[in-house]
Design an enzyme around this catalytic site. Structure first.
Site, PDB file in Angstrom:
ATOM      1  N   ASP A 214       1.030  -1.069   0.010  1.00 22.41           N
ATOM      2  CA  ASP A 214      -0.357  -0.033  -0.296  1.00 22.41           C
ATOM      3  C   ASP A 214       0.798   1.002  -0.065  1.00 22.41           C
ATOM      4  O   ASP A 214       1.932   0.950   0.082  1.00 22.41           O
ATOM      5  CB  ASP A 214      -1.059  -0.150   1.178  1.00 22.41           C
ATOM      6  CG  ASP A 214      -0.400   0.135   2.312  1.00 22.41           C
ATOM      7  OD1 ASP A 214       0.415  -0.930   2.690  1.00 22.41           O
ATOM      8  OD2 ASP A 214       0.306   1.206   2.400  1.00 22.41           O
ATOM      9  N   ASP A 216       1.796   4.780   1.855  1.00 23.65           N
ATOM     10  CA  ASP A 216       1.334   5.435   3.031  1.00 23.65           C
ATOM     11  C   ASP A 216       0.252   6.319   3.469  1.00 23.65           C
ATOM     12  O   ASP A 216       0.178   7.061   1.789  1.00 23.65           O
ATOM     13  CB  ASP A 216       2.191   5.832   4.171  1.00 23.65           C
ATOM     14  CG  ASP A 216       2.093   5.979   5.582  1.00 23.65           C
ATOM     15  OD1 ASP A 216       1.641   4.363   5.946  1.00 23.65           O
ATOM     16  OD2 ASP A 216       3.026   6.536   6.279  1.00 23.65           O
TER      17      ASP A 216
END
Length: 270
Positions: A214, A216
């Site tokens: 992912d 941040d």
């Protein structure tokens, strides 16, 4: 007592999503007792190709142990007790750079420690050790991991700074911008420290395969556990291929002079 057929020279510590590498041709589970309590789970030991390998799920099966509650000392001690010299850590991380994309692998060469309440050393007295963390990862193992990933056409960044936070919560936007803009970190996770420095104290060759799951929150894309799990599932097959190929290249022990990991305590003990 650990039997000879329960020894291994290579250890894998599996992170989020990798609770079973699924690449053993034969295996057994063993329980290892340590002076620091129980490791995260039973250790699976067996053959991957023609190599003896020990596998430990860092969070336990079913991801039941959060990062700040992991018994890192017991985990490293248990692998050392089994004869492990090479430790390959696999971790899910967030990206702090837009060019480190979801699904990319990173082989970090530096870290920043922002953890708070962990057991950081085997040497709590009366013997004290100050190990050098100038180059915290085994360069020989890192180079071999990078070379193998390239051969498999896995998009891999050859270096990066991993900032390790306490967890289990994710970052605020202000924190995320700080890690990215002030600390200049590239990836973020919750489990590298103190695992990496304990491996150093145990004089083991240690490297991390960090898998970006992912961005941040600096990117204004909300981070959720569900998203991390989904992308990690997509990365799992690549991780298995990389682990299998990398393990076949590792000798029984590090070649003399190839790295300084096995001499990390030489000038560290007080």
């Amino acid at each position: 007592m650990i039997e000879q057929n329960e020894k291994a020279s290579i250890g894998i510590i599996g992170g989020s999503g990798l609770y079973d590498p699924g690449i053993f041709s034969e295996s057994k589970e063993i329980k290892v007792y340590t002076p620091y309590g129980q490791p995260s789970d039973f250790i699976t030991i067996g053959k991957i190709g023609n190599k003896s390998v020990a596998f430990l799920p860092r969070h336990g099966r079913g991801h039941r142990i959060p990062p700040h509650k992991i018994n890192y000392r017991a985990n490293i001690w248990a692998l050392k007790e089994l004869g492990v010299r090479w430790v390959i850590s696999v971790s899910a991380v967030g990206s702090l750079r837009m060019d480190y994309k979801l699904g990319d692998f990173v082989i970090p060469d530096q870290f920043i420690d922002m953890t708070k309440n962990r057991e950081y050393s085997f040497f709590d007295g009366p013997v004290v050790a100050h190990v050098s963390m100038a180059d915290p990862f085994c360069n020989s193992l890192r180079k071999l991991a990078i070379e193998t990933a390239k051969e498999l056409n896995i998009k891999t960044h050859e270096s990066g700074t991993y900032i390790c936070i306490e967890g289990p919560r994710f970052s605020t936007r202000a924190e995320s911008r700080t890690w990215r803009e002030v600390y200049k970190a590239d990836i973020i996770g919750m489990t590298l420290v103190p695992e990496v420095n304990l491996a150093c104290e145990a004089q083991m060759c240690y490297a991390t395969i960090a898998m970006v799951t992912d961005y941040d929150v600096f990117a204004e894309i909300p981070v959720t556990a569900e998203e991390v799990t989904r992308v990690m599932a997509e990365n799992t097959e690549k991780a298995k291929k990389l682990l299998y190929a990398l393990i076949q290249k590792l000798p029984e022990k590090p070649e003399e002079g190839s790295c300084s990991c096995c001499n990390s305590l030489k000038t560290a003990l007080v």
